[in-house]
Design a protein around this motif. Sequence first.
Motif, mmCIF file in Angstrom:
data_model
loop_
_atom_site.group_PDB
_atom_site.id
_atom_site.type_symbol
_atom_site.label_atom_id
_atom_site.label_comp_id
_atom_site.label_asym_id
_atom_site.label_seq_id
_atom_site.Cartn_x
_atom_site.Cartn_y
_atom_site.Cartn_z
ATOM 1 N N THR A 45 -8.702 38.936 10.107
ATOM 2 C CA THR A 45 -8.064 37.527 10.473
ATOM 3 C C THR A 45 -7.084 37.500 9.407
ATOM 4 O O THR A 45 -6.963 38.007 8.166
ATOM 5 C CB THR A 45 -9.073 36.316 10.652
ATOM 6 N N SER A 46 -6.139 36.312 9.599
ATOM 7 C CA SER A 46 -5.352 36.048 8.996
ATOM 8 C C SER A 46 -5.539 35.415 7.506
ATOM 9 O O SER A 46 -5.074 35.687 6.606
ATOM 10 C CB SER A 46 -4.021 34.896 9.497
ATOM 11 N N ILE A 47 -6.710 34.793 7.461
ATOM 12 C CA ILE A 47 -7.164 34.166 6.234
ATOM 13 C C ILE A 47 -7.712 35.391 5.400
ATOM 14 O O ILE A 47 -7.431 35.281 4.367
ATOM 15 C CB ILE A 47 -8.317 33.299 6.597
ATOM 16 N N ARG A 48 -8.455 36.486 6.129
ATOM 17 C CA ARG A 48 -8.988 37.513 5.557
ATOM 18 C C ARG A 48 -7.908 38.406 4.772
ATOM 19 O O ARG A 48 -8.007 38.839 3.536
ATOM 20 C CB ARG A 48 -9.773 38.245 6.491
ATOM 21 N N PHE A 49 -6.735 38.501 5.566
ATOM 22 C CA PHE A 49 -5.733 39.131 5.096
ATOM 23 C C PHE A 49 -5.041 38.766 3.939
ATOM 24 O O PHE A 49 -4.574 39.014 2.950
ATOM 25 C CB PHE A 49 -4.547 39.322 6.304
ATOM 26 N N ASP A 50 -4.931 37.072 3.913
ATOM 27 C CA ASP A 50 -4.497 36.357 2.693
ATOM 28 C C ASP A 50 -5.005 36.756 1.676
ATOM 29 O O ASP A 50 -4.735 36.851 0.392
ATOM 30 C CB ASP A 50 -4.335 35.007 3.193
ATOM 31 N N HIS A 51 -6.377 36.805 1.579
ATOM 32 C CA HIS A 51 -7.280 36.942 0.408
ATOM 33 C C HIS A 51 -7.184 38.507 -0.032
ATOM 34 O O HIS A 51 -7.140 38.780 -1.161
ATOM 35 C CB HIS A 51 -8.765 36.661 0.973
ATOM 36 N N LEU A 52 -6.767 39.307 0.924
ATOM 37 C CA LEU A 52 -6.954 40.773 0.593
ATOM 38 C C LEU A 52 -5.424 40.860 -0.272
ATOM 39 O O LEU A 52 -5.366 41.487 -1.495
ATOM 40 C CB LEU A 52 -6.746 41.651 1.734
#
Length: 169
Positions: free
Chosen positions: A108-115
């Motif tokens: 998800t976009s949140i997970r991508f931002d964390h990555l």
Amino acid sequence: MPITPHVAHTLTTNLPNPLRAAAAAALLFTGTDQALLSMTQITSLDEHATRLAIDRDSRIYIGMPPGPRHMYAIPARARPLLAAALAFRRRTPLTADHFGLFAGCFGTSIRFDHLIRDAGLDIPAVIHPHPAEDWHTAARCRHVDAPVPAAPASWARARSRLPTTRRPL
């Protein structure tokens, strides 16, 4: 963005998962959108991790061969990261060559931002997204069917007067 020794070290230490480190490296050296990169198949990476083929669009039609692809030469510093990702993905149970190489890396976009935050690097494709085609997909070449004019005779005379670096024996 060039994959320097510092960048490779940062990716491997900040992202211990080989798939995520390779995905972040691919984002850096291709500049491709994450949606296209996440659809990249395992067979898109050659055995020596020197070339990566990315589909032009993310549409997949079951039973149809992939559409046009863009080939990327993998920088030398990124090759170990992608080779590790390929080995990791091939050792995963129930994996086939048509499965995604970077599947589940972006999420998800949140997970991508964390990555991206965990990677600790400024990734140009993420910081400055652009809706238009990338330069390498928008570039077009044309073949002009015209004879190439011969070089002027003065160039041949000037070339013959250049000093040589070899000594006579």
